[in-house]
Structures are given as structure tokens and as C-alpha cells.
Write an enzyme that holds these catalytic residues in place. Structure first.
Site, mmCIF file in Angstrom:
data_model
loop_
_atom_site.group_PDB
_atom_site.id
_atom_site.type_symbol
_atom_site.label_atom_id
_atom_site.label_comp_id
_atom_site.label_asym_id
_atom_site.label_seq_id
_atom_site.Cartn_x
_atom_site.Cartn_y
_atom_site.Cartn_z
ATOM 1 N N HIS A 198 36.985 53.016 140.279
ATOM 2 C CA HIS A 198 37.856 54.178 140.471
ATOM 3 C C HIS A 198 38.465 54.145 141.864
ATOM 4 O O HIS A 198 38.113 53.319 142.716
ATOM 5 C CB HIS A 198 37.048 55.468 140.307
ATOM 6 C CG HIS A 198 36.035 55.673 141.398
ATOM 7 N ND1 HIS A 198 34.917 54.886 141.538
ATOM 8 C CD2 HIS A 198 36.003 56.555 142.430
ATOM 9 C CE1 HIS A 198 34.228 55.270 142.586
ATOM 10 N NE2 HIS A 198 34.865 56.282 143.164
ATOM 11 N N ASP B 281 38.994 57.232 144.802
ATOM 12 C CA ASP B 281 38.449 58.583 144.960
ATOM 13 C C ASP B 281 39.467 59.678 144.653
ATOM 14 O O ASP B 281 40.585 59.679 145.188
ATOM 15 C CB ASP B 281 37.902 58.782 146.378
ATOM 16 C CG ASP B 281 36.608 58.014 146.569
ATOM 17 O OD1 ASP B 281 35.893 57.787 145.567
ATOM 18 O OD2 ASP B 281 36.314 57.622 147.718
ATOM 19 N N HIS C 66 37.028 50.968 143.892
ATOM 20 C CA HIS C 66 35.662 50.575 144.234
ATOM 21 C C HIS C 66 34.678 50.958 143.126
ATOM 22 O O HIS C 66 34.973 51.794 142.280
ATOM 23 C CB HIS C 66 35.236 51.140 145.588
ATOM 24 C CG HIS C 66 35.268 52.630 145.677
ATOM 25 N ND1 HIS C 66 36.437 53.359 145.744
ATOM 26 C CD2 HIS C 66 34.270 53.543 145.705
ATOM 27 C CE1 HIS C 66 36.167 54.640 145.821
ATOM 28 N NE2 HIS C 66 34.853 54.792 145.788
ATOM 29 N N ARG D 13 29.244 60.811 153.132
ATOM 30 C CA ARG D 13 30.653 60.448 152.888
ATOM 31 C C ARG D 13 31.600 61.525 153.414
ATOM 32 O O ARG D 13 31.358 62.722 153.220
ATOM 33 C CB ARG D 13 30.913 60.253 151.394
ATOM 34 C CG ARG D 13 32.277 59.590 151.139
ATOM 35 C CD ARG D 13 32.569 59.393 149.666
ATOM 36 N NE ARG D 13 33.294 60.526 149.134
ATOM 37 C CZ ARG D 13 33.774 60.583 147.901
ATOM 38 N NH1 ARG D 13 33.598 59.569 147.065
ATOM 39 N NH2 ARG D 13 34.417 61.645 147.472
#
Ligand code: SIN
Length: 290
Positions: free
Chosen positions: A105, A107, A265, A281
Site C-alpha cells: 500500500h 499510506d 511498502h 510513526r
């Protein structure tokens, strides 16, 4: 000027940035070198960083405002702009998002203005026989675009496809890779399906990239579904070819950042408790995909 060194990987994306300490503010010349490396390599790795949440947030903010994650269940308790990604359970509660990145995907591609980039800092890494587990793979959507035939580039020019949060997680659930709580009515209203260009132009460099996520995009404007569906599937497969991919083997205290237009990723979930994985994150606000 610092004596910072950029060491590219052998893949079309990825580079290690050496001789740098991200815990202290970066001077403008050093930051410009990092920005240039980010544009060129799309994935930057900074090893052995000792950072507090405040220092990681300050580093992220050098690139732009912080974009918060869609859902707030796993925000850092003291820093709501930081998302915890983890398989660790305390009491009867996961301390972080356990299924993040379980399929290829980019993000938050399902929002109108997806984040420019994401920054991930390794706090705990699962190990087996001295080797790290839970690698993250990054694949170059720019290389995938470059290798399309001119006829396909011409066919896709100006066309759009639809991304959706619910589509993404329905697919992951069907693959046994997600068990997220359904969206509340309020969350659903805030997260309608959204369409983006099939071929996206990178906002900083002008590079063209394929912006199609495997199994998640629906329809291509102006094409019949019978033509669009196999095309979407072929485009998504091209994006994640092994020859376009950099695999990151994590070490504790790695800080890694990636560009959400230039790469997709995938987080490899090849570990289970008592092997613990904990990542912090942050995400950098982006611009409307064009
Ligand atoms: C993500 O998709 O942001 C998570 C990646 C990872 O945990 O390796």
C-alpha cells in the site's frame, strides 16, 4: 556543511544516511542534503538514532506539518500526532496498531490529501536466531511507471481510480490480515471513497509514478470495468516487482522515512509474541495528488 554520507542501496529506491545525529536541530545546508537524498532515493535509513518522541516529531516537522493517522485508537498517549505500531498486548489491550502495512500500500491513499511521507522509528524488533524479523519492503512506483509501454502511458494519462478505507480493510480481512473495528457512522462520513490519478506526478520532482494499490482500487475513469479491472491488477503487480524492491532489515534505533508517491511498502508479519515489535510513526502532510 556536515560530513554526512549517502550510501544508495542496490535497488531503485533506498539509501543509508551516515554521520548524522537527528536528536539535534539540523542546519539548513544539512537539511537540504537530506531533502535532495529523499527526492532521489525515496527511502532513507538513519541507523543508531537515540530519539525522544519530541525529537522525532521535530525532525518530521522539518519536512512539513504532521498529518495524524485516520483513526486515533493507537496514538501515543502523550503525543497524539504519533501513531504506535505494535503487536504488544498489555492487559487485554493491544498497545498499537498490529496490522499496519500487512498488504502492499501507500499510506492513507484513501484520503483526499494523502501524506507526503512517513517516518518510522524502531523501538523493539522481533528476533529469531540472532536475525531480525518483521522486515519492511519498499517498491519503486516510479521504476514501474518508467517500464510501461508508451501506449499504456498514453492510455492512462489523465485517468482516475477510486481508493477507499473500507475497501482496503475488507480486502485485508478477507486475506485474514486485518480485524479492525468497523468504522463508526461519524468515521465513515469522514472517510468517503476518493479518487486519484492512476498516474501521479511527484509534487517535488515531477517524476511520474503508478498510484494503484493491489486489490483496493476500483474502476478507471472513461474505461469499461472489463478493461479497467485487468489493467488495475497488472499495474498493481508491476509496482511490487522484486527488481524494484528494497527490503529493510530493522535494527533497534533505526529511523526510516519513505515517500508515499515514489514507493509502496509492505510490512512482513513473520513474528508472533513473545517476539515483540514496537515502532513509532509520524506522517508528513502532503498535497492533493496530481
Ligand atoms: C506501515 O505501513 O506504516 C507500517 C510499516 C511497518 O510496520 O513496517
Amino acid at each position: 556543511m556536515s560530513d554526512l554520507r549517502i550510501v544508495p542501496s542496490s535497488a531503485p529506491v533506498g539509501a543509508i544516511v551516515e554521520n548524522i545525529d537527528l536528536s539535534t536541530p539540523l542546519d539548513d545546508a544539512t537539511f537540504a542534503q537530506i531533502e535532495a537524498a529523499y527526492a532521489a532515493h525515496a527511502v532513507l535509513v538513519f541507523r543508531d538514532q537515540a530519539l525522544t518522541p519530541e525529537q522525532m516529531i521535530a525532525f518530521t516537522q522539518r519536512f512539513g506539518d504532521i498529518e495524524r493517522y485516520t483513526r486515533n485508537h493507537y496514538a501515543h498517549p502523550d503525543h497524539p500526532e504519533m501513531l504506535l505500531i505494535s503487536n504488544i498486548v498489555e492487559g487485554d489491550r493491544s498497545i498499537g496498531l498490529a496490522d499496519a502495512g500487512a498488504t502492499w500500500h501507500s499510506d492513507m491513499s484513501y484520503v483526499k490529501v494523502p501524506p507526503r511521507g512517513s517516518v518510522l522509528y524502531a523501538r523493539e524488533i522481533p528476533m529469531q536466531d540472532g536475525q531480525p524479523l518483521g522486515d519492511t519492503l519498499f517498491a519503486s512506483t516510479g521504476a514501474a511507471y518508467d517500464d510501461l509501454s508508451q501506449a499504456t502511458k498514453d492510455l492512462l494519462d489523465g485517468r482516475r481510480t477510486t481508493h477507499s478505507y473500507e475497501g482496503k480493510h475488507a480486502r485485508r480481512a478477507a486475506l485474514g490480515k486485518s480485524n479492525r473495528k468497523p468504522l463508526s457512522a461519524k468515521e465513515r462520513e469522514a472517510l468517503p471513497p476518493t479518487d486519484h490519478p492512476v498516474i501521479r506526478t511527484h509534487a517535488q520532482t515531477g517524476r511520474k509514478c503508478i498510484y494503484v494499490i493491489d486489490g483496493e482500487c476500483v474502476g478507471i475513469s472513461g474505461l469499461a470495468d472489463t478493461e479497467a479491472e485487468p489493467l488495475l491488477s497488472d499495474l498493481a503487480d508491476r509496482c511490487t516487482r522484486p527488481e524494484y524492491t528494497y527490503s529493510h532489515h530493522w535494527q533497534v534505533n533505526d529511523l526510516l522515512m519513505w515517500d508515499n508517491c515514489l514507493v509502496q511498502h509492505l510490512a512482513i508479519q513473520d513474528y508472533a509474541l513473545p517476539q515483540r515489535r514496537l515502532m513509532w510513526r509520524t506522517t508528513i502532510k502532503g498535497t492533493t495528488p496530481a
